[in-house]
Design a protein around this motif. Structure first.
Motif, PDB file in Angstrom:
ATOM      1  N   ASP A   1      -4.825   8.850  -2.770  1.00 36.97           N
ATOM      2  CA  ASP A   1      -6.295   8.872  -2.763  1.00 36.97           C
ATOM      3  C   ASP A   1      -6.720  10.429  -1.915  1.00 36.97           C
ATOM      4  OD1 ASP A   1      -6.614   6.377  -3.708  1.00 36.97           O
ATOM      5  OD2 ASP A   1      -6.497   5.351  -1.769  1.00 36.97           O
ATOM      6  N   ARG A   2      -5.818  11.031  -1.209  1.00 40.25           N
ATOM      7  CA  ARG A   2      -6.149  12.186  -0.533  1.00 40.25           C
ATOM      8  C   ARG A   2      -4.904  12.840  -0.357  1.00 40.25           C
ATOM      9  NH1 ARG A   2      -9.525   8.414   1.350  1.00 40.25           N
ATOM     10  NH2 ARG A   2      -7.672   7.365   2.519  1.00 40.25           N
TER      11      ARG A   2
ATOM     12  N   HIS B   1       1.114   7.278 -15.809  1.00 42.42           N
ATOM     13  CA  HIS B   1       0.281   7.151 -14.915  1.00 42.42           C
ATOM     14  C   HIS B   1      -0.040   5.743 -14.488  1.00 42.42           C
ATOM     15  CE1 HIS B   1      -0.809  11.240 -16.515  1.00 42.42           C
ATOM     16  NE2 HIS B   1      -0.934  10.718 -17.844  1.00 42.42           N
ATOM     17  N   PRO B   2       1.012   5.439 -13.645  1.00 45.54           N
ATOM     18  CA  PRO B   2       1.076   4.128 -13.020  1.00 45.54           C
ATOM     19  C   PRO B   2      -0.402   3.985 -12.406  1.00 45.54           C
ATOM     20  CG  PRO B   2       2.643   5.377 -11.746  1.00 45.54           C
ATOM     21  CD  PRO B   2       2.060   6.088 -13.117  1.00 45.54           C
ATOM     22  N   GLN B   3      -0.752   2.660 -12.039  1.00 48.89           N
ATOM     23  CA  GLN B   3      -1.686   1.969 -11.434  1.00 48.89           C
ATOM     24  C   GLN B   3      -1.740   1.975 -10.111  1.00 48.89           C
ATOM     25  OE1 GLN B   3      -2.828  -1.753 -12.764  1.00 48.89           O
ATOM     26  NE2 GLN B   3      -3.456  -1.286 -14.894  1.00 48.89           N
ATOM     27  N   ASN B   4      -0.515   1.952  -9.718  1.00 51.73           N
ATOM     28  CA  ASN B   4      -0.020   2.010  -8.137  1.00 51.73           C
ATOM     29  C   ASN B   4       0.747   3.493  -7.627  1.00 51.73           C
ATOM     30  OD1 ASN B   4       0.947   1.942  -5.587  1.00 51.73           O
ATOM     31  ND2 ASN B   4       1.632  -0.096  -5.696  1.00 51.73           N
ATOM     32  N   PRO B   5      -0.211   4.454  -7.023  1.00 50.72           N
ATOM     33  CA  PRO B   5       0.265   5.771  -6.831  1.00 50.72           C
ATOM     34  C   PRO B   5       1.918   5.613  -6.116  1.00 50.72           C
ATOM     35  CG  PRO B   5      -1.445   5.135  -5.193  1.00 50.72           C
ATOM     36  CD  PRO B   5      -1.372   4.131  -6.319  1.00 50.72           C
ATOM     37  N   LYS B   6       2.193   4.717  -5.814  1.00 47.54           N
ATOM     38  CA  LYS B   6       3.450   4.571  -5.137  1.00 47.54           C
ATOM     39  C   LYS B   6       4.739   4.345  -6.019  1.00 47.54           C
ATOM     40  CE  LYS B   6       1.760   3.231  -0.415  1.00 47.54           C
ATOM     41  NZ  LYS B   6       1.669   2.258   0.695  1.00 47.54           N
ATOM     42  N   ASP B   7       4.205   3.689  -7.330  1.00 45.44           N
ATOM     43  CA  ASP B   7       5.198   3.494  -8.282  1.00 45.44           C
ATOM     44  C   ASP B   7       5.628   4.573  -9.031  1.00 45.44           C
ATOM     45  OD1 ASP B   7       4.834   0.944  -7.711  1.00 45.44           O
ATOM     46  OD2 ASP B   7       3.792   0.508  -9.488  1.00 45.44           O
TER      47      ASP B   7
ATOM     48  N   LYS C   1       5.075  12.854  -6.183  1.00 42.75           N
ATOM     49  CA  LYS C   1       4.992  13.628  -5.211  1.00 42.75           C
ATOM     50  C   LYS C   1       6.167  14.592  -4.915  1.00 42.75           C
ATOM     51  CE  LYS C   1       1.937  10.886  -2.598  1.00 42.75           C
ATOM     52  NZ  LYS C   1       1.701  10.216  -0.996  1.00 42.75           N
ATOM     53  N   PRO C   2       6.157  15.637  -4.231  1.00 47.02           N
ATOM     54  CA  PRO C   2       7.229  16.712  -4.282  1.00 47.02           C
ATOM     55  C   PRO C   2       8.539  15.812  -3.682  1.00 47.02           C
ATOM     56  CG  PRO C   2       5.239  17.426  -3.178  1.00 47.02           C
ATOM     57  CD  PRO C   2       4.930  16.115  -3.398  1.00 47.02           C
ATOM     58  N   ASN C   3       9.597  16.405  -4.262  1.00 42.09           N
ATOM     59  CA  ASN C   3      10.901  15.693  -3.751  1.00 42.09           C
ATOM     60  C   ASN C   3      11.269  17.135  -3.379  1.00 42.09           C
ATOM     61  OD1 ASN C   3      13.617  15.010  -3.346  1.00 42.09           O
ATOM     62  ND2 ASN C   3      14.003  15.019  -5.358  1.00 42.09           N
ATOM     63  N   CYS C   4      11.455  17.071  -1.773  1.00 41.17           N
ATOM     64  CA  CYS C   4      11.850  18.026  -0.968  1.00 41.17           C
ATOM     65  C   CYS C   4      13.300  18.609  -1.068  1.00 41.17           C
ATOM     66  CB  CYS C   4      11.313  17.926   0.586  1.00 41.17           C
ATOM     67  SG  CYS C   4       9.582  18.114   0.619  1.00 41.17           S
ATOM     68  N   ASN C   5      14.043  17.628  -1.580  1.00 35.37           N
ATOM     69  CA  ASN C   5      15.499  17.931  -1.724  1.00 35.37           C
ATOM     70  C   ASN C   5      16.007  18.028  -3.266  1.00 35.37           C
ATOM     71  OD1 ASN C   5      16.283  17.397   1.001  1.00 35.37           O
ATOM     72  ND2 ASN C   5      15.867  15.251   0.513  1.00 35.37           N
ATOM     73  N   GLY C   6      15.095  18.382  -4.196  1.00 36.25           N
ATOM     74  CA  GLY C   6      15.332  18.747  -5.629  1.00 36.25           C
ATOM     75  C   GLY C   6      15.044  20.026  -5.835  1.00 36.25           C
TER      76      GLY C   6
ATOM     77  N   GLY D   1      -9.642   9.747  -4.480  1.00 39.16           N
ATOM     78  CA  GLY D   1      -9.408   8.404  -4.755  1.00 39.16           C
ATOM     79  C   GLY D   1      -8.448   8.613  -6.287  1.00 39.16           C
ATOM     80  N   TYR D   2      -7.374   7.657  -5.923  1.00 37.07           N
ATOM     81  CA  TYR D   2      -6.340   7.782  -7.196  1.00 37.07           C
ATOM     82  C   TYR D   2      -6.788   6.965  -8.330  1.00 37.07           C
ATOM     83  CZ  TYR D   2      -2.066   6.839  -9.783  1.00 37.07           C
ATOM     84  OH  TYR D   2      -1.052   6.559 -10.484  1.00 37.07           O
TER      85      TYR D   2
END
Length: 322
Positions: free
Chosen positions: A212-213, A55-61, A81-86, A186-187
């Protein structure tokens, strides 16, 4: 908002969660697999330095994941987040990637429901939205909602309608056993349901925001993980594909989804996506075909989002078999 009752207890937590312990001196987490039927059962595996936390502090990590079904029992770094190519992905209009890794399209019909997966202990439906411009023989469609049945419980997640897309507005809506769930924006906002039946295979259901949303990870412990993001149909999408979207009325907010089945599926698993996880399945969609379309509307149509009444459905309410 759902209230505390004897039927369900909802815990709202804004801290790190799950079965994790900190490894001193390395600042990385150790992950433990608790699925008894998997080869990694009770093995403790350290997260790599590149993604030290689930659970990284930055949601982009990237986050640390352990594939409990792998005989190697090795952690890996992935975005939540979903990987649409997986494998297990269902994105766009709708473009699926089966458990066999082959890309195929299943269009269904607008304002109808179809079974994506039906197994003994898990059932997943999708509600399709769309439109049919004049002169076309089929609908353009997108997945607007998911309905999930497990044990004796139901859960739904949907993208609410948006005339004009705004990244600052959350379009996710949830329900559990027919009652609305509220997940604060909020994340990393998080909730967990605790079934009254302590013998439940899933041990409850978890929903964690991945942004966050408009982004969540839904977890049925020991059963499945579902990455979900809400997105609109953009004007560029409309130009490229010729959808002819009436943007003054609707931007067709929909779900991009990726499924990961933790506890394994039975050889009899069914559904538009589910059947591609069968050991002997031969996909009629051939690799390399630009747009391989798979049928089966009559086999997988259900009467509602939370019904398991399609012709090929195999779900059994209350089943605890894996």
């Amino acid at each position: 908002m759902i209230s505390i009752s004897s039927k369900v207890l909802v815990s709202l937590v804004l801290v790190l969660i799950s079965h994790v312990c900190l490894v001193r001196g390395y600042n990385t987490e150790t992950v433990v697999c608790y699925t008894k039927s998997c080869p990694c059962f009770l093995k403790r595996v350290k997260c790599p330095i590149q993604c030290p936390s689930q659970h990284p502090q930055n949601p982009k990590d990237k986050a640390c994941f352990l594939n409990c079904n792998s005989p190697i029992c090795k952690t890996e770094c992935k975005h939540k987040k979903p990987n649409c190519n997986g494998p297990g992905a269902a994105c766009l209009d709708p473009r699926f990637i089966g458990g066999d890794g082959i890309v195929f399209y299943f269009h269904g019909k607008s304002n109808q429901h179809f079974t994506l997966l039906s197994d003994r202990n898990l059932h997943i439906n999708a509600r399709f939205i769309g439109l049919r411009p004049a002169g076309r023989q089929r609908d353009f469609t997108w997945i607007q909602a998911l309905g999930i049945l497990f044990d004796n419980h139901t859960f739904s997640v949907e993208a609410t309608k948006a005339v004009k897309w705004d990244d600052g507005v959350d379009r996710l809506k949830f329900s559990y056993d027919g009652e609305e769930l509220h997940l604060p924006e909020g994340y990393p906002s998080f909730l967990r349901t605790s079934p009254e039946n302590s013998g439940s295979v899933s041990g409850g259901l978890e929903v964690e925001r991945t942004s966050d949303r408009n982004g969540v990870l839904v977890v049925l412990p020991e059963v499945a993980e579902i990455s979900i993001t809400v997105v609109p149909v953009t004007e560029e999408d409309d130009r490229v594909h010729g959808y002819r979207i009436p943007f003054s009325e609707d931007c067709f907010a929909h779900l991009e989804v990726q499924f990961r089945f933790i506890g394994g599926l039975s050889p009899e698993v069914e559904g538009v996506l589910g059947k591609t996880y069968r050991p002997e399945f031969v996909n009629p969609a051939k690799p390399g075909v630009a747009m391989a379309i798979v049928g089966g509307e009559d086999k997988y149509r259900t009467s509602s989002l939370l019904a398991a009444d399609c012709v090929n459905c195999v779900f059994s309410h209350g089943s605890v078999e894996l």
